[in-house]
Design a protein around this motif. Structure first.
Motif, short mmCIF file in Angstrom:
data_model
loop_
_atom_site.label_atom_id
_atom_site.label_comp_id
_atom_site.label_asym_id
_atom_site.label_seq_id
_atom_site.Cartn_x
_atom_site.Cartn_y
_atom_site.Cartn_z
N ILE A 1 13.31 0.07 -9.94
CA ILE A 1 14.14 -0.19 -11.13
C ILE A 1 14.73 1.12 -11.65
O ILE A 1 15.89 1.18 -12.06
CB ILE A 1 13.31 -0.92 -12.21
N ARG A 2 13.93 2.17 -11.62
CA ARG A 2 14.41 3.49 -12.07
C ARG A 2 15.60 3.96 -11.23
O ARG A 2 16.60 4.42 -11.75
CB ARG A 2 13.25 4.48 -12.00
N ASN B 1 28.98 3.92 -13.21
CA ASN B 1 29.77 3.59 -14.39
C ASN B 1 30.46 4.82 -15.01
O ASN B 1 31.36 4.68 -15.81
CB ASN B 1 28.91 2.91 -15.45
N ALA C 1 23.32 2.74 -11.26
CA ALA C 1 24.28 2.02 -12.09
C ALA C 1 24.92 2.96 -13.10
O ALA C 1 26.14 2.89 -13.33
CB ALA C 1 23.60 0.85 -12.79
N ASP C 2 24.15 3.84 -13.72
CA ASP C 2 24.70 4.82 -14.65
C ASP C 2 25.70 5.73 -13.95
O ASP C 2 26.76 6.05 -14.48
CB ASP C 2 23.59 5.66 -15.30
N CYS D 1 17.63 2.04 -9.46
CA CYS D 1 18.77 1.15 -9.70
C CYS D 1 19.50 1.50 -11.00
O CYS D 1 20.73 1.49 -11.04
CB CYS D 1 18.30 -0.30 -9.74
N ARG D 2 18.76 1.80 -12.03
CA ARG D 2 19.39 2.16 -13.29
C ARG D 2 20.17 3.47 -13.18
O ARG D 2 21.27 3.61 -13.71
CB ARG D 2 18.35 2.26 -14.40
N ARG D 3 19.59 4.45 -12.50
CA ARG D 3 20.29 5.71 -12.34
C ARG D 3 21.54 5.54 -11.49
O ARG D 3 22.57 6.17 -11.75
CB ARG D 3 19.36 6.75 -11.71
#
Length: 170
Positions: free
Chosen positions: A135-136, A146, A142-143, A138-140
């Motif tokens: 999850i960590r 974006n 995605a950031d 994936c979030r990085r």
């Protein structure tokens, strides 16, 4: 009384056993290849299952893995006898090993060796998934996607193998 040539009978007597033996050999090799592919498929599926199983205690994972390998349907193998199936977990890596053997019916055709047993071993491994790390990442990611693509910045990637934060320039 007329004498006829019997060359066709002699040729058939020589060619037919050769063609039949070659055909039987090819069919047996297809069974061997089918069983080899089936063993590798079963081991790969078991490795993926072990790598993605959401079990926190290693003892419980080993128990469930041995139960799953014991329940594996072995009647689907055409010519093989499975000799070993084992799974281990080492440093967050799930490893599945298996081997099988087949009795070759014609020892004289075994190309130089008169041993009648043919065997094959396979091993598959898979890293155990850590949901927090996944999850960590994936979030990085995605950031990062974006953000404006023209700017560069430093991103911390967490590396599970040596538990160190690494700075990488992107």
């Amino acid at each position: 009384m007329r004498i006829e040539d019997a060359y066709f009978t002699v040729e058939a007597a020589l060619v037919f056993p050769t063609v039949l033996g070659t055909l039987l050999f090819v069919i047996y090799m297809l069974f061997f290849q089918y069983d080899r592919c089936l063993l590798e498929q079963d081991l790969a599926a078991a490795a993926l299952w072990g790598g993605s199983a959401q079990i926190s205690h290693m003892e419980e994972l080993e128990e469930r893995t041995h139960a799953r390998l014991g329940e594996m349907y072995q009647e689907k193998y055409v010519a093989w006898e499975l000799t070993a199936l084992e799974a281990t977990v080492e440093r967050n890596r799930f490893v599945v090993c298996g081997s099988g053997r087949v009795m070759f019916p014609f020892p004289g055709w075994n190309f130089g060796s008169f041993q009648r047993l043919w065997g094959m071993e396979a091993e598959y491994d898979c890293d155990r998934l850590s949901p927090v790390t996944f999850i960590r990442h994936c979030r990085r990611l995605a950031d990062f996607m974006n953000e404006d693509k023209g700017t560069k910045r430093k991103v911390n990637f967490y590396d599970d193998s040596d538990r160190v934060y690494k700075e990488r320039q992107l």
